[in-house]
Motif scaffolding. Structure first.
Motif, short mmCIF file in Angstrom:
data_model
loop_
_atom_site.label_atom_id
_atom_site.label_comp_id
_atom_site.label_asym_id
_atom_site.label_seq_id
_atom_site.Cartn_x
_atom_site.Cartn_y
_atom_site.Cartn_z
N VAL A 72 12.94 -29.36 61.87
CA VAL A 72 14.38 -29.18 61.64
C VAL A 72 14.62 -27.90 60.84
O VAL A 72 15.53 -27.12 61.15
N GLN A 73 13.81 -27.66 59.82
CA GLN A 73 13.99 -26.47 58.98
C GLN A 73 13.74 -25.19 59.78
O GLN A 73 14.48 -24.21 59.64
N VAL A 74 12.73 -25.19 60.64
CA VAL A 74 12.44 -24.01 61.46
C VAL A 74 13.59 -23.74 62.43
O VAL A 74 14.03 -22.60 62.58
N LEU A 75 14.07 -24.79 63.08
CA LEU A 75 15.19 -24.61 64.01
C LEU A 75 16.44 -24.12 63.28
O LEU A 75 17.17 -23.26 63.78
N ASP A 76 16.67 -24.65 62.08
CA ASP A 76 17.80 -24.22 61.27
C ASP A 76 17.64 -22.76 60.85
O ASP A 76 18.59 -21.98 60.88
N LEU A 77 16.43 -22.38 60.48
CA LEU A 77 16.14 -21.01 60.09
C LEU A 77 16.46 -20.03 61.21
O LEU A 77 16.95 -18.92 60.98
N HIS A 78 16.23 -20.46 62.45
CA HIS A 78 16.50 -19.61 63.61
C HIS A 78 17.97 -19.68 64.05
O HIS A 78 18.36 -18.96 64.96
N GLY A 79 18.74 -20.54 63.42
CA GLY A 79 20.16 -20.61 63.73
C GLY A 79 20.51 -21.44 64.95
O GLY A 79 21.53 -21.22 65.58
N LEU A 138 13.83 -18.64 72.12
CA LEU A 138 15.21 -19.07 71.87
C LEU A 138 16.22 -18.02 72.34
O LEU A 138 17.25 -18.35 72.92
N GLU A 139 15.91 -16.75 72.11
CA GLU A 139 16.79 -15.67 72.57
C GLU A 139 16.83 -15.60 74.09
O GLU A 139 17.90 -15.50 74.69
N ASN A 140 15.67 -15.66 74.73
CA ASN A 140 15.59 -15.56 76.19
C ASN A 140 16.27 -16.72 76.90
O ASN A 140 16.67 -16.59 78.05
N ASN A 141 16.38 -17.86 76.22
CA ASN A 141 17.05 -19.02 76.80
C ASN A 141 18.50 -19.15 76.33
O ASN A 141 19.13 -20.18 76.52
N ASN A 142 19.02 -18.08 75.71
CA ASN A 142 20.41 -18.02 75.24
C ASN A 142 20.77 -19.16 74.29
O ASN A 142 21.90 -19.65 74.31
N ILE A 143 19.82 -19.56 73.48
CA ILE A 143 20.07 -20.60 72.48
C ILE A 143 20.54 -19.97 71.18
O ILE A 143 21.40 -20.50 70.49
N ILE A 144 19.97 -18.81 70.88
CA ILE A 144 20.43 -18.02 69.73
C ILE A 144 20.74 -16.63 70.25
O ILE A 144 20.16 -16.20 71.27
N PRO A 145 21.65 -15.91 69.61
CA PRO A 145 21.97 -14.56 70.09
C PRO A 145 20.82 -13.59 69.83
O PRO A 145 20.10 -13.72 68.83
N LYS A 146 20.68 -12.65 70.74
CA LYS A 146 19.68 -11.60 70.54
C LYS A 146 20.17 -10.65 69.46
O LYS A 146 21.34 -10.28 69.43
N ILE A 147 19.26 -10.30 68.60
CA ILE A 147 19.60 -9.34 67.55
C ILE A 147 19.26 -7.96 68.10
O ILE A 147 18.12 -7.70 68.48
N PRO A 148 20.28 -7.10 68.19
CA PRO A 148 20.00 -5.77 68.75
C PRO A 148 19.03 -5.00 67.86
O PRO A 148 19.10 -5.08 66.63
N GLU A 149 18.14 -4.31 68.53
CA GLU A 149 17.18 -3.51 67.77
C GLU A 149 17.88 -2.26 67.26
O GLU A 149 18.68 -1.65 67.96
#
Length: 157
Positions: A72-79, A138-149
């Protein structure tokens, strides 16, 4: 939720030939558990309901084991937001607790699924987090937004 769909059978092990019989296996009863089609369908629907599905001990607000708390903490950390995630408390339903282990063929809880695909347990998720693989997944599956480089800074000489 899953109880009526589960069933158990006992089968007697009997050797097919005398040569294949070991004295240890003769006459021994062994329990085989199997999931009914209904149980598989219910679990499959649960797994496909949201992009992230977590079978855990307790709830995200009150995990009942350290491994569930860590996931739960890891998933929360990733937003990962509650809108993108469903959780199931296996302690509230003993039948679900055994059924999900049979379904995934994974012996431990917690278990995490991303877009219907079984990822693993706490150890796998932590390893993916540490390597950066989880964020990419998570980014590739559109679960969290991609952070632009950020563009590389050039240094002038």
């Amino acid at each position: 939720m899953f109880r009526p769909a589960l069933s158990t059978s006992l089968r007697l092990l009997r050797p097919t030939t005398a040569s294949s019989a070991s004295s240890l296996a003769r006459g021994r009863l062994t329990a085989y558990r199997y999931l009914s089609t209904e149980a598989k369908t219910k679990i499959q629907k649960a797994i496909e309901a949201k992009p992230v599905v977590l079978f855990m001990k307790g709830t995200p607000e009150s995990p009942s084991c350290g491994f569930s708390r860590a996931v739960v903490q890891v998933l929360d950390l990733h937003g990962v937001t509650p809108e993108k995630m469903d959780t199931y408390n296996v302690l509230a339903d003993a039948q679900l607790r055994s059924a999900i282990k049979e379904y995934s063929e994974w012996p431990t809880i917690p278990q995490i699924y991303i877009n219907g695909e079984f990822i693993g347990g706490c150890d796998i998720l932590l390893g993916m987090h540490q390597s950066g693989e989880l964020e990419t997944l998570l980014e590739n599956n559109n679960i969290i937004p991609k952070i632009p480089e950020e563009p590389a800074q050039s240094t002038s000489s």
